[in-house]
Design a protein around this motif. Sequence first.
Motif, PDB file in Angstrom:
ATOM      1  N   GLY A 157       0.692  -1.194  -0.165  1.00 39.36           N
ATOM      2  CA  GLY A 157       0.028   0.121  -0.164  1.00 39.36           C
ATOM      3  C   GLY A 157       0.923   1.287   0.252  1.00 39.36           C
ATOM      4  O   GLY A 157       1.973   1.053   0.123  1.00 39.36           O
ATOM      5  N   GLU A 158       0.061   2.207  -0.136  1.00 40.85           N
ATOM      6  CA  GLU A 158       0.831   3.598  -0.071  1.00 40.85           C
ATOM      7  C   GLU A 158       0.946   4.576   1.160  1.00 40.85           C
ATOM      8  O   GLU A 158       1.586   5.374   1.293  1.00 40.85           O
ATOM      9  CB  GLU A 158       0.374   4.635  -1.334  1.00 40.85           C
ATOM     10  N   ARG A 159      -0.003   3.650   2.040  1.00 41.50           N
ATOM     11  CA  ARG A 159      -0.289   4.503   3.217  1.00 41.50           C
ATOM     12  C   ARG A 159      -0.816   3.327   4.279  1.00 41.50           C
ATOM     13  O   ARG A 159      -1.051   2.214   3.715  1.00 41.50           O
ATOM     14  CB  ARG A 159      -1.349   5.574   3.093  1.00 41.50           C
ATOM     15  N   PRO A 160      -0.730   3.715   5.655  1.00 43.29           N
ATOM     16  CA  PRO A 160      -1.128   2.643   6.555  1.00 43.29           C
ATOM     17  C   PRO A 160      -2.652   2.164   6.207  1.00 43.29           C
ATOM     18  O   PRO A 160      -3.416   2.833   5.798  1.00 43.29           O
ATOM     19  CB  PRO A 160      -1.309   3.418   7.839  1.00 43.29           C
ATOM     20  N   TYR A 161      -2.659   0.919   6.242  1.00 47.53           N
ATOM     21  CA  TYR A 161      -4.031   0.083   5.684  1.00 47.53           C
ATOM     22  C   TYR A 161      -5.120   0.783   6.269  1.00 47.53           C
ATOM     23  O   TYR A 161      -6.133   0.752   5.478  1.00 47.53           O
ATOM     24  CB  TYR A 161      -3.761  -1.264   6.166  1.00 47.53           C
ATOM     25  N   PHE A 162      -5.238   1.178   7.623  1.00 45.44           N
ATOM     26  CA  PHE A 162      -6.334   1.689   8.247  1.00 45.44           C
ATOM     27  C   PHE A 162      -6.713   3.130   7.766  1.00 45.44           C
ATOM     28  O   PHE A 162      -7.810   3.397   8.377  1.00 45.44           O
ATOM     29  CB  PHE A 162      -6.308   1.349   9.617  1.00 45.44           C
ATOM     30  N   ASP A 163      -5.904   3.877   7.122  1.00 46.92           N
ATOM     31  CA  ASP A 163      -6.037   5.252   6.691  1.00 46.92           C
ATOM     32  C   ASP A 163      -7.313   5.117   5.739  1.00 46.92           C
ATOM     33  O   ASP A 163      -7.834   6.282   5.518  1.00 46.92           O
ATOM     34  CB  ASP A 163      -4.994   5.762   5.884  1.00 46.92           C
ATOM     35  N   ASP A 164      -7.605   4.227   5.176  1.00 45.71           N
ATOM     36  CA  ASP A 164      -8.379   4.203   3.948  1.00 45.71           C
ATOM     37  C   ASP A 164      -9.333   2.772   3.987  1.00 45.71           C
ATOM     38  O   ASP A 164      -9.981   2.453   2.903  1.00 45.71           O
ATOM     39  CB  ASP A 164      -7.951   4.497   2.199  1.00 45.71           C
ATOM     40  N   HIS A 165      -9.263   2.246   4.945  1.00 45.93           N
ATOM     41  CA  HIS A 165      -9.875   0.641   4.871  1.00 45.93           C
ATOM     42  C   HIS A 165     -10.396   0.577   6.362  1.00 45.93           C
ATOM     43  O   HIS A 165      -9.935   1.322   7.561  1.00 45.93           O
ATOM     44  CB  HIS A 165      -8.942  -0.570   4.524  1.00 45.93           C
ATOM     45  N   VAL A 166     -11.504  -0.237   6.481  1.00 51.59           N
ATOM     46  CA  VAL A 166     -11.963  -0.890   7.790  1.00 51.59           C
ATOM     47  C   VAL A 166     -12.577  -2.170   7.344  1.00 51.59           C
ATOM     48  O   VAL A 166     -12.459  -2.576   6.364  1.00 51.59           O
ATOM     49  CB  VAL A 166     -13.308  -0.027   8.370  1.00 51.59           C
ATOM     50  N   ILE A 167     -12.520  -2.869   8.497  1.00 47.11           N
ATOM     51  CA  ILE A 167     -12.916  -4.387   8.199  1.00 47.11           C
ATOM     52  C   ILE A 167     -14.447  -4.440   9.160  1.00 47.11           C
ATOM     53  O   ILE A 167     -14.532  -4.342  10.199  1.00 47.11           O
ATOM     54  CB  ILE A 167     -12.082  -5.311   8.956  1.00 47.11           C
ATOM     55  N   SER A 168     -15.308  -4.801   8.192  1.00 54.92           N
ATOM     56  CA  SER A 168     -16.744  -4.796   8.544  1.00 54.92           C
ATOM     57  C   SER A 168     -17.218  -6.050   8.684  1.00 54.92           C
ATOM     58  O   SER A 168     -16.935  -6.696   7.678  1.00 54.92           O
ATOM     59  CB  SER A 168     -17.576  -3.882   7.771  1.00 54.92           C
ATOM     60  N   LEU A 169     -17.879  -6.398   9.807  1.00 56.43           N
ATOM     61  CA  LEU A 169     -18.386  -7.822   9.999  1.00 56.43           C
ATOM     62  C   LEU A 169     -19.857  -7.888  10.015  1.00 56.43           C
ATOM     63  O   LEU A 169     -20.226  -7.178  11.276  1.00 56.43           O
ATOM     64  CB  LEU A 169     -17.408  -8.543  11.038  1.00 56.43           C
ATOM     65  N   ALA A 170     -20.520  -8.459   9.448  1.00 57.28           N
ATOM     66  CA  ALA A 170     -22.010  -8.503   9.650  1.00 57.28           C
ATOM     67  C   ALA A 170     -22.119  -9.755  10.785  1.00 57.28           C
ATOM     68  O   ALA A 170     -21.191 -10.426  11.130  1.00 57.28           O
ATOM     69  CB  ALA A 170     -22.617  -9.351   8.278  1.00 57.28           C
ATOM     70  N   PRO A 171     -23.485  -9.969  11.305  1.00 58.64           N
ATOM     71  CA  PRO A 171     -23.351 -10.777  12.487  1.00 58.64           C
ATOM     72  C   PRO A 171     -23.074 -12.218  12.023  1.00 58.64           C
ATOM     73  O   PRO A 171     -23.584 -12.631  11.003  1.00 58.64           O
ATOM     74  CB  PRO A 171     -24.810 -10.780  12.774  1.00 58.64           C
ATOM     75  N   GLY A 172     -22.274 -12.980  12.763  1.00 55.44           N
ATOM     76  CA  GLY A 172     -21.614 -14.333  12.527  1.00 55.44           C
ATOM     77  C   GLY A 172     -20.773 -14.326  11.540  1.00 55.44           C
ATOM     78  O   GLY A 172     -20.174 -15.326  11.247  1.00 55.44           O
ATOM     79  N   GLU A 173     -20.273 -13.222  10.893  1.00 56.15           N
ATOM     80  CA  GLU A 173     -19.146 -13.139   9.865  1.00 56.15           C
ATOM     81  C   GLU A 173     -17.861 -13.361  10.420  1.00 56.15           C
ATOM     82  O   GLU A 173     -17.496 -12.910  11.473  1.00 56.15           O
ATOM     83  CB  GLU A 173     -19.333 -11.808   8.917  1.00 56.15           C
ATOM     84  N   SER A 174     -17.050 -14.055   9.575  1.00 60.30           N
ATOM     85  CA  SER A 174     -15.499 -14.154  10.053  1.00 60.30           C
ATOM     86  C   SER A 174     -14.599 -13.425   9.102  1.00 60.30           C
ATOM     87  O   SER A 174     -14.974 -13.316   7.934  1.00 60.30           O
ATOM     88  CB  SER A 174     -15.175 -15.576  10.079  1.00 60.30           C
ATOM     89  N   GLN A 175     -13.501 -13.272   9.520  1.00 56.97           N
ATOM     90  CA  GLN A 175     -12.827 -12.383   8.533  1.00 56.97           C
ATOM     91  C   GLN A 175     -11.122 -12.988   9.007  1.00 56.97           C
ATOM     92  O   GLN A 175     -10.572 -12.738  10.167  1.00 56.97           O
ATOM     93  CB  GLN A 175     -12.632 -11.118   8.608  1.00 56.97           C
ATOM     94  N   PRO A 176     -10.184 -13.717   8.070  1.00 56.59           N
ATOM     95  CA  PRO A 176      -8.835 -14.071   8.368  1.00 56.59           C
ATOM     96  C   PRO A 176      -7.869 -13.162   8.130  1.00 56.59           C
ATOM     97  O   PRO A 176      -8.099 -12.310   7.224  1.00 56.59           O
ATOM     98  CB  PRO A 176      -8.794 -15.612   7.434  1.00 56.59           C
ATOM     99  N   LEU A 177      -7.200 -12.909   9.073  1.00 52.50           N
ATOM    100  CA  LEU A 177      -5.868 -11.948   8.867  1.00 52.50           C
ATOM    101  C   LEU A 177      -4.428 -12.760   9.110  1.00 52.50           C
ATOM    102  O   LEU A 177      -4.535 -13.648  10.008  1.00 52.50           O
ATOM    103  CB  LEU A 177      -5.993 -10.864   9.851  1.00 52.50           C
ATOM    104  N   LEU A 178      -3.585 -12.324   8.362  1.00 56.00           N
ATOM    105  CA  LEU A 178      -1.982 -12.677   8.610  1.00 56.00           C
ATOM    106  C   LEU A 178      -1.241 -11.537   9.233  1.00 56.00           C
ATOM    107  O   LEU A 178      -1.147 -10.503   8.451  1.00 56.00           O
ATOM    108  CB  LEU A 178      -1.305 -13.682   7.728  1.00 56.00           C
ATOM    109  N   VAL A 179      -0.780 -11.438  10.281  1.00 59.97           N
ATOM    110  CA  VAL A 179      -0.183 -10.193  10.979  1.00 59.97           C
ATOM    111  C   VAL A 179       1.294 -10.568  11.275  1.00 59.97           C
ATOM    112  O   VAL A 179       1.632 -11.629  11.836  1.00 59.97           O
ATOM    113  CB  VAL A 179      -0.760  -9.960  12.117  1.00 59.97           C
ATOM    114  N   THR A 180       2.196  -9.605  10.878  1.00 57.34           N
ATOM    115  CA  THR A 180       3.405  -9.755  11.190  1.00 57.34           C
ATOM    116  C   THR A 180       4.213  -8.550  11.778  1.00 57.34           C
ATOM    117  O   THR A 180       3.798  -7.530  11.255  1.00 57.34           O
ATOM    118  CB  THR A 180       4.350 -10.023   9.771  1.00 57.34           C
TER     119      THR A 180
END
Length: 244
Positions: A157-180
């Motif tokens: 990316g050209e800037r920190p991820y959460f400067d122009d993104h959010v992670i939205s989760l509907a009820p019961g929804e899951s989202q995988p991430l890999l963090v380093t």
Amino acid sequence: MIESIAASLGAAALIALCVAARRWVKRGAPLAVTGEVIVPKAWELALPTDEALPSHVPQDQRFPRPMYWLLRRRGAADFKATSAKLLLENRSEQPLTITDIKVRREQLDEPFSAVWVRCPPAGAVGAIVLDFLLDDDHPEAWSAAYEDSLARLTRTGERPYFDDHVISLAPGESQPLLVTGRAEGVRCSWWLKFEVTQAGKHRTIDVVPEGGAFFTSGAPASGFRRRVQWSWYEGADARFVTPP
């Protein structure tokens, strides 16, 4: 528990990784975070003293992953990078938005310089990561990808991820991430802090791995006094040897 990760945060890349059989669950209504530390198949560790190298290694500890955890229990830190994969799940009945993920550091100090230990690789899988540089005063998440090996991490990316993104989760929804989390010239323990908004209310959720915070050490300014390699491929004759 997470069985596999192929998060859609960017283009997939190839990296030699294997998953350690150590998982944790953070149940903080409304967000549940299930995670597991990722042990690179070609792992590298920094040790605080020569005595941290075991003089005798039990037979069941001679393969790469058991040796990794044996050395970690003896005070070793991941050299330059620590990775974990997470599964975020909204267990409430209302939509939930993650507006930021931060790193909290403690025990900030000079990198270990006594012994560098390497374990040779075997195998590879694809992965996508969010990257944190632990040397920064306030580490921020950047979208990133590995290229060929753990040592080649490229921010996408050209800037920190959460400067122009959010992670939205509907009820019961899951989202995988890999963090380093990467360290260049510091040593620190660290964990993640999630900024969450739901139904107009804001809250912060600390996510600390079971058994304690991550532990990462950068490169010592004057180099390591000793460098060794764990020869797991020699089976019952495995030992610490001088790297080729």
